[in-house]
Design a protein around this motif. Structure first.
Motif: not given
Length: 316
Positions: A245-254
């Motif tokens: 989930l942290r990877d998803s957040i990072k890839e979303a530019g957050l």
């Protein structure tokens, strides 16, 4: 204040008949008072209006005026929804508590708790079938965490989350049983039903189905739902789910202020502000009372099955 947050407050304590501190550009009610004269105002300077007792007032006043607002409310015994900070040192704080006819609704800053809806991960815009196994798993976990309002530990509980706890129904919905989660105190479990999204690129139901099909050869039809991508394909831990989930957040530019725990309040907030009935959101998120849902998990947020109301993705 965002209009959708006002809509929620209006559903709880409304309908409000007048916005006392507004303008023609900011009013949340058809009628309003303004600081200066404009073509549509019902009166200049709310503090000098004489109709407070006959209206259901919505008050989002400057902090310096809260004391005077409470004096007006007391004088004619008026009803009002008052937006004010929880500043216990202020002289008006105790009076505000005494005048309240119900528990207050806490409104923290949304940016610390909720993931913006307009953010889109480029990889997530691909068709499920075009993703490698690792990215498909990431997408399935991310969409399920939002749609079912999950903590990382909900998707990897100690008692396990297995494939025979997931049922794809003929009507296109997904039914999942959760056991051993944080709020499953009596250990009876919860059944959650998730509607498919009209957008196939962000549909948690079809994404999870594709992931299960691709990994069935490794873990069968009754093995753990989410597994490692390399042999021996063991069940993922809560820490591993958090990492995904942290990877998803990072890839979303957050930024780093967003964590894996943000997905649960984000799903709850998007559902409620999107118009999902409170009892439906509460059941889906496995909360026992409305107070817990609204006071701890619903925050202001900018943003047509139930899944569509929880998250949206910009395609351009």
């Amino acid at each position: 204040m965002h209009p959708r947050l006002f809509q929620y407050l209006d559903a709880v304590w409304g309908p409000h008949s007048i916005d006392r501190f507004a303008s023609m550009n900011t009013t949340l009610c058809p009628r309003y008072n303004s600081l200066y004269l404009d073509p549509f105002t019902c009166g200049v300077d709310a503090l000098h209006q004489s109709d407070w007792a006959t209206e259901n007032n919505f008050v989002n006043a400057p902090i310096r005026l809260v004391d005077r607002v409470l004096e007006i409310i007391c004088s004619p015994e008026a009803y009002a929804t008052v937006i004010a900070p929880a500043w216990r040192a202020k002289t008006w704080y105790q009076k505000l508590k005494e005048l309240s006819i119900g528990p207050p609704i806490r409104l923290p800053q949304a940016s610390q708790f909720c993931i913006p809806h307009s953010i889109a991960m480029p990889e997530a815009l691909k068709n499920h079938r075009d993703l490698c196994l690792k990215k498909l798993r990431q997408k399935a976990i991310t969409l399920l965490a939002l749609a079912a309002m999950c903590r990382p530990s909900d998707l990897a509980p100690r008692v396990g989350l297995f494939r025979n706890q997931v049922l794809f129904k003929p009507n296109g919905c997904l039914a999942a049983q959760f056991f051993g989660t944080k709020n499953d105190s009596d250990r009876h479990g919860f059944e959650v039903q998730i509607d498919p999204s009209s957008n196939p690129l962000t549909d948690p139901v079809s994404c999870l189905r594709e992931y299960i099909e691709k990994t069935k050869i490794h873990v069968g039809v009754t093995g753990p739902l989410f597994v490692n991508t390399t042999p021996p394909y063991m069940a993922m831990s809560a820490a591993s789910v958090s990492s995904v989930l942290r990877d998803s957040i990072k890839e979303a530019g957050l930024g780093s202020e967003f964590t894996a725990r943000c997905f649960r309040p984000t799903g709850a907030t998007a559902a409620v502000l999107g118009g999902v009935a409170a009892h439906t959101a509460r059941s889906l998120g496995r909360w026992k009372t409305d107070d817990v849902l609204f006071n701890r998990y619903v925050f202001p947020l900018d943003s047509d099955s139930i899944t569509d109301k929880m998250f949206s993705v910009k395609l351009t």
